[in-house]
Design a protein around this motif. Sequence first.
Motif, PDB file in Angstrom:
ATOM      1  N   CYS A   1      22.476 -27.223 -15.214  1.00  0.00           N
ATOM      2  CA  CYS A   1      22.123 -27.787 -16.514  1.00  0.00           C
ATOM      3  C   CYS A   1      23.006 -27.226 -17.627  1.00  0.00           C
ATOM      4  CB  CYS A   1      20.656 -27.496 -16.812  1.00  0.00           C
ATOM      5  SG  CYS A   1      20.224 -25.741 -16.744  1.00  0.00           S
ATOM      6  N   SER A   2      22.742 -27.677 -18.831  1.00  0.00           N
ATOM      7  CA  SER A   2      23.468 -27.181 -19.989  1.00  0.00           C
ATOM      8  C   SER A   2      23.064 -25.744 -20.279  1.00  0.00           C
ATOM      9  CB  SER A   2      23.161 -28.050 -21.210  1.00  0.00           C
ATOM     10  OG  SER A   2      21.789 -27.891 -21.583  1.00  0.00           O
ATOM     11  N   ALA A   3      23.879 -25.078 -21.066  1.00  0.00           N
ATOM     12  CA  ALA A   3      23.575 -23.698 -21.447  1.00  0.00           C
ATOM     13  C   ALA A   3      22.242 -23.627 -22.189  1.00  0.00           C
ATOM     14  CB  ALA A   3      24.698 -23.137 -22.316  1.00  0.00           C
ATOM     15  N   THR A   4      21.970 -24.632 -23.008  1.00  0.00           N
ATOM     16  CA  THR A   4      20.721 -24.664 -23.784  1.00  0.00           C
ATOM     17  C   THR A   4      19.515 -24.775 -22.863  1.00  0.00           C
ATOM     18  OG1 THR A   4      21.838 -25.696 -25.650  1.00  0.00           O
ATOM     19  CG2 THR A   4      19.440 -25.876 -25.578  1.00  0.00           C
TER      20      THR A   4
ATOM     21  N   THR B   1      25.855 -18.294 -15.626  1.00  0.00           N
ATOM     22  CA  THR B   1      26.142 -18.952 -16.899  1.00  0.00           C
ATOM     23  C   THR B   1      27.637 -19.225 -17.061  1.00  0.00           C
ATOM     24  OG1 THR B   1      26.407 -16.856 -18.092  1.00  0.00           O
ATOM     25  CG2 THR B   1      24.179 -17.766 -17.959  1.00  0.00           C
ATOM     26  N   ASN B   2      27.961 -20.105 -18.027  1.00  0.00           N
ATOM     27  CA  ASN B   2      29.361 -20.398 -18.376  1.00  0.00           C
ATOM     28  C   ASN B   2      30.191 -20.852 -17.179  1.00  0.00           C
ATOM     29  OD1 ASN B   2      28.727 -17.442 -20.032  1.00  0.00           O
ATOM     30  ND2 ASN B   2      29.085 -19.304 -21.231  1.00  0.00           N
ATOM     31  N   ALA B   3      29.557 -21.577 -16.263  1.00  0.00           N
ATOM     32  CA  ALA B   3      30.237 -21.936 -15.013  1.00  0.00           C
ATOM     33  C   ALA B   3      31.118 -23.172 -15.180  1.00  0.00           C
ATOM     34  CB  ALA B   3      29.203 -22.180 -13.921  1.00  0.00           C
ATOM     35  N   ASN B   4      32.359 -23.066 -14.727  1.00  0.00           N
ATOM     36  CA  ASN B   4      33.262 -24.212 -14.600  1.00  0.00           C
ATOM     37  C   ASN B   4      33.162 -24.686 -13.153  1.00  0.00           C
ATOM     38  OD1 ASN B   4      34.291 -23.855 -17.292  1.00  0.00           O
ATOM     39  ND2 ASN B   4      35.448 -22.118 -16.501  1.00  0.00           N
ATOM     40  N   ILE B   5      32.393 -25.731 -12.919  1.00  0.00           N
ATOM     41  CA  ILE B   5      32.045 -26.146 -11.557  1.00  0.00           C
ATOM     42  C   ILE B   5      33.029 -27.191 -11.047  1.00  0.00           C
ATOM     43  CG2 ILE B   5      30.273 -27.163 -10.091  1.00  0.00           C
ATOM     44  CD1 ILE B   5      28.192 -26.177 -12.109  1.00  0.00           C
ATOM     45  N   ILE B   6      33.614 -26.908  -9.872  1.00  0.00           N
ATOM     46  CA  ILE B   6      34.537 -27.851  -9.243  1.00  0.00           C
ATOM     47  C   ILE B   6      33.754 -28.780  -8.316  1.00  0.00           C
ATOM     48  CG2 ILE B   6      36.566 -28.132  -7.792  1.00  0.00           C
ATOM     49  CD1 ILE B   6      37.366 -25.265  -8.513  1.00  0.00           C
ATOM     50  N   ASP B   7      33.840 -30.074  -8.569  1.00  0.00           N
ATOM     51  CA  ASP B   7      33.286 -31.071  -7.656  1.00  0.00           C
ATOM     52  C   ASP B   7      34.334 -31.295  -6.563  1.00  0.00           C
ATOM     53  OD1 ASP B   7      32.552 -33.413  -6.305  1.00  0.00           O
ATOM     54  OD2 ASP B   7      31.655 -34.305  -8.081  1.00  0.00           O
ATOM     55  N   ILE B   8      34.059 -30.811  -5.362  1.00  0.00           N
ATOM     56  CA  ILE B   8      35.049 -30.884  -4.287  1.00  0.00           C
ATOM     57  C   ILE B   8      35.211 -32.316  -3.778  1.00  0.00           C
ATOM     58  CG2 ILE B   8      35.689 -29.969  -2.012  1.00  0.00           C
ATOM     59  CD1 ILE B   8      35.893 -27.942  -4.249  1.00  0.00           C
ATOM     60  N   HIS B   9      34.251 -33.189  -4.040  1.00  0.00           N
ATOM     61  CA  HIS B   9      34.420 -34.597  -3.682  1.00  0.00           C
ATOM     62  C   HIS B   9      35.500 -35.252  -4.532  1.00  0.00           C
ATOM     63  CE1 HIS B   9      30.359 -33.995  -1.937  1.00  0.00           C
ATOM     64  NE2 HIS B   9      30.704 -34.957  -1.108  1.00  0.00           N
ATOM     65  N   SER B  10      35.466 -35.005  -5.832  1.00  0.00           N
ATOM     66  CA  SER B  10      36.339 -35.735  -6.757  1.00  0.00           C
ATOM     67  C   SER B  10      37.460 -34.896  -7.357  1.00  0.00           C
ATOM     68  CB  SER B  10      35.496 -36.293  -7.908  1.00  0.00           C
ATOM     69  OG  SER B  10      34.948 -35.225  -8.679  1.00  0.00           O
ATOM     70  N   GLY B  11      37.285 -33.588  -7.364  1.00  0.00           N
ATOM     71  CA  GLY B  11      38.244 -32.718  -8.036  1.00  0.00           C
ATOM     72  C   GLY B  11      37.979 -32.555  -9.520  1.00  0.00           C
ATOM     73  N   ILE B  12      36.916 -33.156 -10.001  1.00  0.00           N
ATOM     74  CA  ILE B  12      36.557 -33.045 -11.425  1.00  0.00           C
ATOM     75  C   ILE B  12      35.892 -31.696 -11.691  1.00  0.00           C
ATOM     76  CG2 ILE B  12      35.062 -33.982 -13.246  1.00  0.00           C
ATOM     77  CD1 ILE B  12      35.443 -36.739 -11.911  1.00  0.00           C
TER      78      ILE B  12
ATOM     79  N   GLY C   1      19.409 -23.985 -19.789  1.00  0.00           N
ATOM     80  CA  GLY C   1      19.361 -22.783 -18.962  1.00  0.00           C
ATOM     81  C   GLY C   1      18.550 -21.663 -19.583  1.00  0.00           C
ATOM     82  N   LYS C   2      18.430 -21.692 -20.909  1.00  0.00           N
ATOM     83  CA  LYS C   2      17.674 -20.641 -21.600  1.00  0.00           C
ATOM     84  C   LYS C   2      16.172 -20.751 -21.368  1.00  0.00           C
ATOM     85  CE  LYS C   2      21.161 -20.015 -25.211  1.00  0.00           C
ATOM     86  NZ  LYS C   2      21.509 -20.176 -26.630  1.00  0.00           N
ATOM     87  N   LYS C   3      15.739 -21.849 -20.785  1.00  0.00           N
ATOM     88  CA  LYS C   3      14.321 -22.020 -20.474  1.00  0.00           C
ATOM     89  C   LYS C   3      13.891 -21.176 -19.274  1.00  0.00           C
ATOM     90  CE  LYS C   3      14.252 -26.826 -22.100  1.00  0.00           C
ATOM     91  NZ  LYS C   3      14.017 -28.233 -21.685  1.00  0.00           N
ATOM     92  N   TYR C   4      14.887 -20.666 -18.537  1.00  0.00           N
ATOM     93  CA  TYR C   4      14.585 -19.896 -17.330  1.00  0.00           C
ATOM     94  C   TYR C   4      14.703 -18.398 -17.590  1.00  0.00           C
ATOM     95  CZ  TYR C   4      15.145 -24.382 -14.941  1.00  0.00           C
ATOM     96  OH  TYR C   4      15.017 -25.691 -14.545  1.00  0.00           O
ATOM     97  N   ILE C   5      13.853 -17.637 -16.925  1.00  0.00           N
ATOM     98  CA  ILE C   5      13.909 -16.182 -16.970  1.00  0.00           C
ATOM     99  C   ILE C   5      14.384 -15.715 -15.597  1.00  0.00           C
ATOM    100  CG2 ILE C   5      12.590 -14.050 -17.281  1.00  0.00           C
ATOM    101  CD1 ILE C   5      10.579 -15.754 -18.919  1.00  0.00           C
ATOM    102  N   ALA C   6      15.487 -14.984 -15.554  1.00  0.00           N
ATOM    103  CA  ALA C   6      16.085 -14.623 -14.271  1.00  0.00           C
ATOM    104  C   ALA C   6      15.999 -13.126 -13.996  1.00  0.00           C
ATOM    105  CB  ALA C   6      17.543 -15.054 -14.244  1.00  0.00           C
ATOM    106  N   ASN C   7      15.854 -12.807 -12.723  1.00  0.00           N
ATOM    107  CA  ASN C   7      15.934 -11.407 -12.312  1.00  0.00           C
ATOM    108  C   ASN C   7      17.357 -10.879 -12.486  1.00  0.00           C
ATOM    109  OD1 ASN C   7      13.230 -11.293 -11.526  1.00  0.00           O
ATOM    110  ND2 ASN C   7      13.694 -12.121  -9.494  1.00  0.00           N
TER     111      ASN C   7
END
Length: 467
Positions: free
Chosen positions: A58-61, A29-40, A63-69
């Motif tokens: 996906c969005s945080a909202t 969760t709360n991931a700041n994802i780096i696109d290594i192709h573009s740097g965005i 993401g709440k649809k999933y149940i994780a171990n």
Amino acid sequence: MKKYFVLSILFLLLYAPVFSQNKVDLIITNANIIDIHSGIITNNKAIIVNNGDIINVCSATEGKKYIANQTISAKGKFVMPALWDMHVHFGGGDSLIQENKDLMNLYIANGIMAVRDAAADISPSVLEWRQAVNEGKLLGPTIFTSGPKLEGYKSIWQGDIEVGTIEEVNKALDSLDKLKVDFVKITDNTIKPEIYLGSIKEARKRGYKTSAHIPSVFTIEQISEAGLSSIEHISYLLRAGLKNQKELTEQVANGSLSARELSLKALNEFDEATAEAAFKVLAKNKTAVTPTLSISYATAFLDVNDHQKDTFLKYIGPGLRKTYDWRVQRAAKDSKEAIEIRHRTIEKAASLLPLLQRSGVKILAGTDAGYLNSFDYPGLGLHQELELMVKNGLTPLQALQASIINGPEFLNKSAIYGSVTKGKKADILILNENPLLNISATQNISGLVAHGKYLDSQYLKSLLVEK
């Protein structure tokens, strides 16, 4: 009562598949994802991982649809694909098999989830490890290997397949087919020029990428036009700056000029415009370059740096440390003039990186780490390689692309690696700092998703075991 019972059973039968689809192994969760192709950088995303794959970003909202171990927060951290080292070696003989296997932990501890093994002398073991990693039976990076490399008769290297005729080349390739190697490696110690070119041609006929050292009897353009997929070691490219490169290589072929004299001319008579024209030929033919700066700097400056106090040395087995002596002893015999030449050679060769990038040549991040290659440490060496790339003119993003984008692309694996997006393999590096601002941030690891399994920083540190 019976009616309600029947309705309850029907409800469970209808909706159980929906519930089971939403159950997953891991959510970041709360991931700041780096696109290594573009740097965005895309902020506040949820990364959904199941069975070793990224099944949604996906969005945080949503993401709440999933149940994780397991759920991990990456708040304030930076998330990107794990690193690739595109030139390593496992070797040193059967007595060092376990010490080589232990290197797998060093790669994982340093966020490296794929390595390209560029040949040595323990290929049966490397092939076993490749399979064990792929089957989830061994923690380690995904291995792409050439198996034994092709060479001429009486090569100085152990474990080669020695070839002197095209018939022998094809028999060698038959044996590599059976091993299901990932590419073919060729070196230039004793192989005849026509057999060298024939090896590239025959390997390419079978669909293999080819990786090689460059004999002094050929120009850089000739090798590229012959179909070579990657040139290993950037110092070979200095000869691309010789205005009379073809004439000089012909002199080497007829014996009127030595390979050493050719190298000195390439260093002293380098012309940038001539080199740029040659590099555009490499780009046209999709001939990549693996600079291996880390080993070149370590070897060139052995007279300056006392590596015996390196912290990382304690994680290398005693047998592998012993193999370092060969280069150390050889460098110690160099004259003052020879030392000055090796300093100048690596500095000049490394300065070619921006020119290669500008010319459109794909640069592969690889270290040459492994046995024999003194103080070029598996795992740590790739971080040092990236730092050297940036020091010598690439941007942090370009250096990261050399590992994370160009590595998979070279091995035709871009469909499943190279980004933190749906459908990719879940090899994910979580950093405490932004590597686009400071390339050294690749060493400040918060956690790693290795083949879909989350490993925190404490676990990664536990893999660094003193030998």
